[in-house]
Scaffold this motif. Sequence first.
Motif, PDB file in Angstrom:
ATOM      1  N   GLY A   1      21.423 -40.524  69.318  1.00 49.27           N
ATOM      2  CA  GLY A   1      22.021 -39.623  68.347  1.00 49.27           C
ATOM      3  C   GLY A   1      23.116 -40.296  67.535  1.00 49.27           C
ATOM      4  O   GLY A   1      23.184 -40.135  66.317  1.00 49.27           O
ATOM      5  N   PHE A   2      23.963 -41.081  68.201  1.00 51.13           N
ATOM      6  CA  PHE A   2      25.027 -41.783  67.488  1.00 51.13           C
ATOM      7  C   PHE A   2      24.462 -42.827  66.531  1.00 51.13           C
ATOM      8  O   PHE A   2      25.009 -43.055  65.451  1.00 51.13           O
ATOM      9  CB  PHE A   2      25.989 -42.439  68.481  1.00 51.13           C
ATOM     10  CG  PHE A   2      26.963 -41.482  69.090  1.00 51.13           C
ATOM     11  CD1 PHE A   2      27.706 -40.627  68.288  1.00 51.13           C
ATOM     12  CD2 PHE A   2      27.143 -41.437  70.464  1.00 51.13           C
ATOM     13  CE1 PHE A   2      28.611 -39.740  68.848  1.00 51.13           C
ATOM     14  CE2 PHE A   2      28.039 -40.558  71.030  1.00 51.13           C
ATOM     15  CZ  PHE A   2      28.781 -39.703  70.221  1.00 51.13           C
ATOM     16  N   PHE A   3      23.359 -43.469  66.922  1.00 49.19           N
ATOM     17  CA  PHE A   3      22.720 -44.447  66.040  1.00 49.19           C
ATOM     18  C   PHE A   3      22.284 -43.788  64.733  1.00 49.19           C
ATOM     19  O   PHE A   3      22.584 -44.270  63.638  1.00 49.19           O
ATOM     20  CB  PHE A   3      21.515 -45.085  66.736  1.00 49.19           C
ATOM     21  CG  PHE A   3      20.566 -45.764  65.793  1.00 49.19           C
ATOM     22  CD1 PHE A   3      20.930 -46.934  65.150  1.00 49.19           C
ATOM     23  CD2 PHE A   3      19.304 -45.226  65.547  1.00 49.19           C
ATOM     24  CE1 PHE A   3      20.059 -47.560  64.268  1.00 49.19           C
ATOM     25  CE2 PHE A   3      18.437 -45.838  64.666  1.00 49.19           C
ATOM     26  CZ  PHE A   3      18.811 -47.018  64.032  1.00 49.19           C
ATOM     27  N   HIS A   4      21.571 -42.684  64.832  1.00 51.86           N
ATOM     28  CA  HIS A   4      21.106 -42.027  63.619  1.00 51.86           C
ATOM     29  C   HIS A   4      22.252 -41.384  62.847  1.00 51.86           C
ATOM     30  O   HIS A   4      22.228 -41.346  61.612  1.00 51.86           O
ATOM     31  CB  HIS A   4      20.023 -40.997  63.944  1.00 51.86           C
ATOM     32  CG  HIS A   4      18.664 -41.611  64.064  1.00 51.86           C
ATOM     33  ND1 HIS A   4      18.171 -42.067  65.251  1.00 51.86           N
ATOM     34  CD2 HIS A   4      17.724 -41.886  63.126  1.00 51.86           C
ATOM     35  CE1 HIS A   4      16.965 -42.585  65.052  1.00 51.86           C
ATOM     36  NE2 HIS A   4      16.680 -42.497  63.782  1.00 51.86           N
ATOM     37  N   LEU A   5      23.248 -40.899  63.569  1.00 49.90           N
ATOM     38  CA  LEU A   5      24.415 -40.350  62.879  1.00 49.90           C
ATOM     39  C   LEU A   5      25.096 -41.438  62.048  1.00 49.90           C
ATOM     40  O   LEU A   5      25.505 -41.202  60.904  1.00 49.90           O
ATOM     41  CB  LEU A   5      25.393 -39.765  63.881  1.00 49.90           C
ATOM     42  CG  LEU A   5      26.664 -39.131  63.297  1.00 49.90           C
ATOM     43  CD1 LEU A   5      26.311 -37.984  62.352  1.00 49.90           C
ATOM     44  CD2 LEU A   5      27.573 -38.643  64.425  1.00 49.90           C
ATOM     45  N   LEU A   6      25.191 -42.648  62.601  1.00 50.61           N
ATOM     46  CA  LEU A   6      25.780 -43.756  61.859  1.00 50.61           C
ATOM     47  C   LEU A   6      24.968 -44.070  60.610  1.00 50.61           C
ATOM     48  O   LEU A   6      25.530 -44.324  59.535  1.00 50.61           O
ATOM     49  CB  LEU A   6      25.857 -44.993  62.755  1.00 50.61           C
ATOM     50  CG  LEU A   6      26.372 -46.271  62.090  1.00 50.61           C
ATOM     51  CD1 LEU A   6      27.792 -46.087  61.576  1.00 50.61           C
ATOM     52  CD2 LEU A   6      26.292 -47.448  63.071  1.00 50.61           C
ATOM     53  N   MET A   7      23.630 -44.041  60.724  1.00 53.42           N
ATOM     54  CA  MET A   7      22.793 -44.302  59.552  1.00 53.42           C
ATOM     55  C   MET A   7      22.991 -43.225  58.483  1.00 53.42           C
ATOM     56  O   MET A   7      23.000 -43.510  57.286  1.00 53.42           O
ATOM     57  CB  MET A   7      21.319 -44.365  59.967  1.00 53.42           C
ATOM     58  CG  MET A   7      20.947 -45.578  60.816  1.00 53.42           C
ATOM     59  SD  MET A   7      21.304 -47.159  59.991  1.00 53.42           S
ATOM     60  CE  MET A   7      22.791 -47.653  60.871  1.00 53.42           C
ATOM     61  N   TYR A   8      23.161 -41.972  58.916  1.00 51.23           N
ATOM     62  CA  TYR A   8      23.432 -40.892  57.952  1.00 51.23           C
ATOM     63  C   TYR A   8      24.753 -41.142  57.235  1.00 51.23           C
ATOM     64  O   TYR A   8      24.847 -40.978  56.015  1.00 51.23           O
ATOM     65  CB  TYR A   8      23.496 -39.539  58.669  1.00 51.23           C
ATOM     66  CG  TYR A   8      22.169 -38.843  58.826  1.00 51.23           C
ATOM     67  CD1 TYR A   8      21.718 -37.956  57.867  1.00 51.23           C
ATOM     68  CD2 TYR A   8      21.379 -39.049  59.949  1.00 51.23           C
ATOM     69  CE1 TYR A   8      20.511 -37.300  58.013  1.00 51.23           C
ATOM     70  CE2 TYR A   8      20.167 -38.407  60.105  1.00 51.23           C
ATOM     71  CZ  TYR A   8      19.741 -37.528  59.131  1.00 51.23           C
ATOM     72  OH  TYR A   8      18.532 -36.897  59.292  1.00 51.23           O
ATOM     73  N   VAL A   9      25.776 -41.521  57.977  1.00 44.53           N
ATOM     74  CA  VAL A   9      27.091 -41.765  57.374  1.00 44.53           C
ATOM     75  C   VAL A   9      27.004 -42.891  56.352  1.00 44.53           C
ATOM     76  O   VAL A   9      27.530 -42.782  55.229  1.00 44.53           O
ATOM     77  CB  VAL A   9      28.128 -42.097  58.461  1.00 44.53           C
ATOM     78  CG1 VAL A   9      29.430 -42.580  57.833  1.00 44.53           C
ATOM     79  CG2 VAL A   9      28.389 -40.878  59.341  1.00 44.53           C
ATOM     80  N   ILE A  10      26.337 -43.983  56.710  1.00 43.20           N
ATOM     81  CA  ILE A  10      26.202 -45.119  55.795  1.00 43.20           C
ATOM     82  C   ILE A  10      25.409 -44.724  54.555  1.00 43.20           C
ATOM     83  O   ILE A  10      25.769 -45.066  53.425  1.00 43.20           O
ATOM     84  CB  ILE A  10      25.535 -46.302  56.518  1.00 43.20           C
ATOM     85  CG1 ILE A  10      26.485 -46.868  57.585  1.00 43.20           C
ATOM     86  CG2 ILE A  10      25.138 -47.402  55.515  1.00 43.20           C
ATOM     87  CD1 ILE A  10      25.865 -47.933  58.458  1.00 43.20           C
ATOM     88  N   ALA A  11      24.306 -44.000  54.763  1.00 37.93           N
ATOM     89  CA  ALA A  11      23.474 -43.596  53.632  1.00 37.93           C
ATOM     90  C   ALA A  11      24.220 -42.666  52.682  1.00 37.93           C
ATOM     91  O   ALA A  11      24.145 -42.825  51.460  1.00 37.93           O
ATOM     92  CB  ALA A  11      22.194 -42.921  54.143  1.00 37.93           C
TER      93      ALA A  11
END
Length: 267
Positions: free
Chosen positions: A66-76
């Motif tokens: 979950g944190f991995f995808h959350l990080l990708m959302y933040v970057i995007a």
Amino acid sequence: MSVRQSDAFTIPALRSLGWAGLLLGFGLGGFFDGILLHQILQWHHLLSLVTRPPFEDIRVQIMADGFFHLLMYVIAFAGLWKLWKGRHSLAAPGGDRLLLANALIGFGAWHILDGVLSHWLLGIHRIRQGSENLLFWDLLWFFVFGVAFVALGWWLGRDRNGGALGGRTGAAMLAAAVLAGGPVAALPPPNVNTVMVFFKPGTTPSQVFAGIEAVDGRILWSAPSGDVWALDVRDQSRTALLYRHGAWVVSNSAWVAGCLAWTSARK
């Protein structure tokens, strides 16, 4: 006159556009990894090779993904914000070329970082788990999706007095790819009915069971604290109803951290 990559971050009008390309490309790299390797091919997940305590605990595995995808959302979304700020620079000579070139570099940079950090230094997963030649698949991904994309972006961003590459239309397509890729990356593989639900602190047992009843779910597992539940939900279109009953994060849906369900399916 077009813009050299070396000048991209020294010209104020193009600074946001340059960062937008890098961030959007990097985010797309993470979404691409999630869609192709986690969902379609199902070759690995984030912590495939981490089995020591407490990482064998399903809740820790879920939180890590979950944190991995959350990080990708933040970057995007940071990339989308930079693109919005620099949208007027798309009309500048070489502006659209800079955006696309940096997006390619960002995409490749994600795969290079993933290969070096996740595969070789930390050893938390490999590209194709179970393969007889793990290094072959690691190197193939590293060069095809990493080095090749960075090289292509560098070549495109050189001052070659090239023509426009789509301007606002190209920028809109790049933004659309990110907006579409994020939710798709959050989906689990096909035929997975397991739904992991994180309830907000303070959610009462009556609210939890009302939510389970609303989605016609079957309880598979629950944390002793009562805030994390694993449910078997046959009708996946109903999972969003859990948000009405105190859910904070619901997997198996196109929401942030929706990718979590396949982790439990592999457990």
